[in-house]
Scaffold this active site. Structure first.
Site, short mmCIF file in Angstrom:
data_model
loop_
_atom_site.label_atom_id
_atom_site.label_comp_id
_atom_site.label_asym_id
_atom_site.label_seq_id
_atom_site.Cartn_x
_atom_site.Cartn_y
_atom_site.Cartn_z
N SER A 265 0.63 -1.28 -0.01
CA SER A 265 -0.09 0.03 0.09
C SER A 265 0.79 1.26 0.07
O SER A 265 2.05 0.91 0.14
CB SER A 265 -0.89 0.28 0.96
OG SER A 265 0.01 0.46 2.40
N LYS A 266 0.06 2.34 -0.28
CA LYS A 266 0.92 3.60 -0.03
C LYS A 266 2.05 3.90 1.02
O LYS A 266 2.88 4.59 0.87
CB LYS A 266 0.08 4.65 -0.14
CG LYS A 266 -0.76 4.96 -1.44
CD LYS A 266 -1.32 6.24 -1.88
CE LYS A 266 -2.00 6.29 -3.09
NZ LYS A 266 -3.17 6.43 -3.02
N ARG A 267 1.52 3.16 2.31
CA ARG A 267 2.43 3.24 3.23
C ARG A 267 3.89 2.86 2.99
O ARG A 267 4.88 3.30 3.52
CB ARG A 267 1.90 2.16 4.51
CG ARG A 267 1.65 2.80 5.67
CD ARG A 267 1.27 1.69 6.73
NE ARG A 267 1.56 0.56 6.55
CZ ARG A 267 0.61 -0.40 6.56
NH1 ARG A 267 -0.71 -0.15 6.28
NH2 ARG A 267 0.96 -1.74 6.39
N HIS A 268 4.09 1.84 1.91
CA HIS A 268 5.42 1.18 1.58
C HIS A 268 5.94 2.13 0.61
O HIS A 268 7.41 1.97 0.38
CB HIS A 268 5.09 -0.13 1.08
CG HIS A 268 4.39 -0.96 1.96
ND1 HIS A 268 3.35 -1.61 1.95
CD2 HIS A 268 4.81 -1.42 3.36
CE1 HIS A 268 2.84 -2.31 2.97
NE2 HIS A 268 3.82 -2.35 4.00
#
Ligand code: GLU
Ligand code: ZN
Length: 496
Positions: A265-268
């Site tokens: 996800s964008k977190r990564h």
């Protein structure tokens, strides 16, 4: 070879193309190609609230950029079109009607309010029964007429069997079974506005389009049993299923400090292909790396062109375990692919970055090309070139301190820069390459009993204004000798 393969990529245009989605597309594409089958593109755009034209355009441009062509689908057409679901509404309506006639589905007139209060009640009572209460399952024709007369538009719901189990086979996961009583009761197939839900449209299209294998993300496994019930209701043979293991991202658990994995996800980091493209990842690198996340040929060979994958891709070699998308590994792949480019190819790829950052204009193309050998090994992504060329536009005249190398004096720096300057003026008339120039300038340093750094560092700093930069001779080429010599002369003044 598997005969008569027909597979599809069936994205919903509700967001930008994601790494995971593209991997699904690639697996379907390579599977079709390696078996001499057909790859179909189908647009599942029945969720009108989340639909966006931007994401549809993004889908087309992403596939185009990756070089994925489809045999049937929007734009190219085909014998089972249209391939855009919003253009197939009457087909879904007819088939939903058929299910009603066969007693496998029924009309439901419940209002949003009723369904909402039902949901609330179930929640409050922590009821084990979740979902629709089959309120309209046994309406008589008279009752229905009454409701129709009031102008209420019904939805069509599937009758999910209350007993027994539903099982389907997945190539990777084996048999997947679900007790029918655990399947959400009687999902909507056709909404009151005449639009199908995902389940109905997906099953009908896969059948009518002759899809033989379904390769899609594992997130869709929970929908599997419901789809099987639908196939059975229609009396159709379901396709072969192959749900693809997830694409994960790596992160550090804040509490324990340990490495953990979660759905990418964008977190990564970036997840949309567009982001990667804008940063200057090459399509062949992204295509190659994304394919390797969850698939391997023999556990060794890692570099594959699209052409190779079209012949060697094999379903059996998809890993059962989730794949990890490693940003560093992708960077490495990209660097490798950049090194494979010729200077001519690279200059065309790099120019747009330099032009849009107003560092050069189209007429500087030859200068940029001559700069490439100096930076080729240092590029991870194409946009790195912007930072490397900043000195062209954002030159800050170095001060005296910066011009004097460590362990040298002002006088030494002056002498070093003068020697370098004299040499450069001569050398640039002779079309030597960087390595030859470096050798000769090193010779000159030796003849004058000076450290290399005393010549090279002031030269670099005079030309670029920075202590760290691409090789100074390359920088001079990019900047042009006029401007470079001006800068050097000014610095000689400073050192005097
Ligand atoms: N439209 C669905 C999606 O966006 C397709 C799922 C499937 O392949 O059945 O992923
Ligand atoms: Zn109802």
């Amino acid at each position: 070879m598997i005969e008569n393969v027909r597979v599809r990529y069936a994205p919903s245009p509700t967001g930008l193309q994601h790494i995971g989605g593209v991997r699904t597309a690639l697996y379907n594409y390579f599977f079709a190609r390696s078996n001499g089958g057909k790859f179909i593109l189908r647009i599942e755009d029945t969720d009108r609230e989340r639909y966006s034209t931007e994401s549809l355009n993004d889908l087309y441009s992403t596939l185009d950029w990756l070089g994925i062509d489809w045999d049937e689908g929007p734009v190219v057409g085909g014998p089972y079109g249209p391939y855009i679901q919003s253009e197939r509404l009457s087909i879904y309506q007819d088939y939903a009607k058929k299910l009603i006639d066969m007693g496998k589905a029924y009309y439901c007139y419940c209002s949003e309010e009723r369904l909402e209060s039902l949901r609330k009640k179930q929640e409050e009572e922590k009821s084990s029964v979740q979902g629709y209460d089959r309120h309209c399952l046994n309406l008589t024709d008279e009752q229905r007429m009454e409701l129709e007369k009031k102008g209420i538009k019904p939805v069509i719901r599937l009758k999910v069997p209350t007993e027994g189990t539903t099982t389907f086979h997945d190539i990777l996961m084996g048999d997947i079974s679900r007790d029918n009583k655990d399947i959400s009761p009687d999902p909507v197939l056709l909404k009151s506005d005449g639009y199908p839900t995902y389940h109905l449209a997906n099953v009908i299209d896969d059948h009518l389009m002759g899809i033989t294998h379904i390769m899609r993300a594992q997130e869709w496994i929970p929908s599997g049993p419901l789809h099987i019930i639908l196939y059975e209701a229609f009396g159709w043979e379901p396709p072969v299923y192959c749900h693809l293991p997830m694409v994960m991202g790596k992160e550090v658990d804040e509490e324990t400090g340990k490495i953990k994995f979660a759905k990418l996800s964008k977190r990564h980091g970036s997840t949309s292909v567009r982001d990667f493209r804008e940063k200057g990842y090459l399509p062949e690198a992204l295509l190659n790396y994304v394919t390797m996340v969850g698939w391997s040929y023999d556990g060794e060979k890692e570099f594959f062109s699209s052409e190779e994958l079209k012949t060697v891709f094999d379903l059996k070699k998809i890993n059962k375990a989730p794949g990890v998308f490693d940003y560093k590994k992708l960077d490495w792949f990209n660097g490798q692919y950049i090194r494979k480019k010729t200077d001519d190819e690279l200059v065309n790829l790099l120019m747009p970055y330099l032009i849009s950052n107003r560092i050069v204009t189209e007429k500087d193309k030859m200068k940029v090309k001559s700069f490439i050998p100096g930076i080729k090994d240092r590029l991870t992504v194409l946009s790195d070139v912007v930072e490397m060329c900043k000195f062209v536009k954002d030159y800050k005249e170095p001060d005296l301190q910066l011009l004097i190398p460590k362990k040298a004096t002002k006088e030494i720096a002056y002498k070093g820069l003068s020697l370098a300057y004299e040499y450069v003026k001569r050398a640039f008339n002779q079309c030597l390459d960087d390595t030859a120039m470096e050798l000769q300038l090193t010779e000159i340093a030796k003849d004058n009993e000076m450290k290399n750094a005393f010549l090279f560092n002031p030269l670099r700093i005079a030309v670029t204004g920075e202590p760290v930069s691409p090789p100074p001779f390359s920088c001079i080429r990019l900047l042009g000798t006029d401007e470079s010599f001006n800068r050097i002369e000014k610095c000689l003044q400073i050192l005097k």
